[in-house]
Scaffold this active site. Sequence first.
Site, mmCIF file in Angstrom:
data_model
loop_
_atom_site.group_PDB
_atom_site.id
_atom_site.type_symbol
_atom_site.label_atom_id
_atom_site.label_comp_id
_atom_site.label_asym_id
_atom_site.label_seq_id
_atom_site.Cartn_x
_atom_site.Cartn_y
_atom_site.Cartn_z
ATOM 1 N N CYS A 214 0.860 -1.302 -0.092
ATOM 2 C CA CYS A 214 0.149 0.030 0.068
ATOM 3 C C CYS A 214 0.965 1.196 0.251
ATOM 4 O O CYS A 214 1.457 1.593 1.088
ATOM 5 C CB CYS A 214 -0.755 -0.058 1.275
ATOM 6 N N CYS B 136 -0.627 3.972 2.049
ATOM 7 C CA CYS B 136 -0.463 3.716 3.557
ATOM 8 C C CYS B 136 1.165 4.093 4.075
ATOM 9 O O CYS B 136 1.310 4.954 5.095
ATOM 10 C CB CYS B 136 -0.514 2.407 3.900
ATOM 11 N N ASP B 137 2.018 3.728 3.320
ATOM 12 C CA ASP B 137 3.416 3.708 3.718
ATOM 13 C C ASP B 137 4.588 4.747 2.907
ATOM 14 O O ASP B 137 5.437 4.717 3.204
ATOM 15 C CB ASP B 137 4.169 2.275 3.600
#
Length: 313
Positions: A136, A139-140
């Site tokens: 992701c 997300c990261d």
Amino acid sequence: MTPVNTRCLIIGSGPAGFTAAIYASRANIAPLLYEGHQPGGQLTTTTEVENFPGYPEGIQGPQLMEDLRKQALRFGADIRTGVITSVDLSSRPFKAVASDGTEITAESIIISTGASARYLGLPDEKKYQGLGVSACATCDGFFYRNKRVAVVGGGDTACEEALYLSGLASDVFLIVRKPHLRASKVMQQRVLDNPKIKVLFNTNTTGLFGEEYLEGAHLVENVGTENEQHFDIAIDGFFLAIGHQPNTKLFPGVATDEQGYIVTDLPTTATNIPGVFAAGDVADPVYRQAITAAASGCRAALDVERFLMANPL
């Protein structure tokens, strides 16, 4: 095992399942939640989470899920470690069986089993999960500012993630096993025109390396041909963008789209089976974020409350 009756069975944990349990418990529905194969969901495999509201300094993924679990328990949710192995949705009340043999009768069901990211199948992927390997970028990606990263995939998702990361990282490699991109023409052009993105066509990843954290990837170009060439690239992040598999095999009869995601009757979380609702990534092919999963868990619990009031047994 003593049979269990519940007004609402929540199948799967994670932000969607635990949030549904919080809201359903506060509505005096007394939900029963089975945590599934991965208690806490995908966030338990991540490290720092910085984009979930309410944690200005960030929080570790496992701790965030433990906080949500404790909150659901505080309001009286019955949370059990185990897996639902079979579900009969042919008539209401619905029937389910858990891995410990418990037979469950439920007036309503919330499916929050999530979607599993597809991986290449390399042993190194698990070794460096949360230490450089991610599925992701949204997300990261923040953790890879001014660093070198690679994205695996050739479709729209891979191109979108490469473009997103190009706004953060210093260099982005897009590893494509085919001689062309499968993404839309517009997405292809954006990637090819981006000076930060280098597309590696006809290339496969054979392994990852690094001491404590990911430091690079072993690649092979033109595999199986006379032009086969092995080489390494130095990277700090390795992002999988080869798709997700919704965990829906347990629910025959529940309508899904061509990708396998559960179809809901928007704006509600209702499925095609009255009394069955879906929340989180199992019904979300677009966003797949912890906060959107939590929000849909809230919606599912509210939908269940209204359904039970209108359809008492």
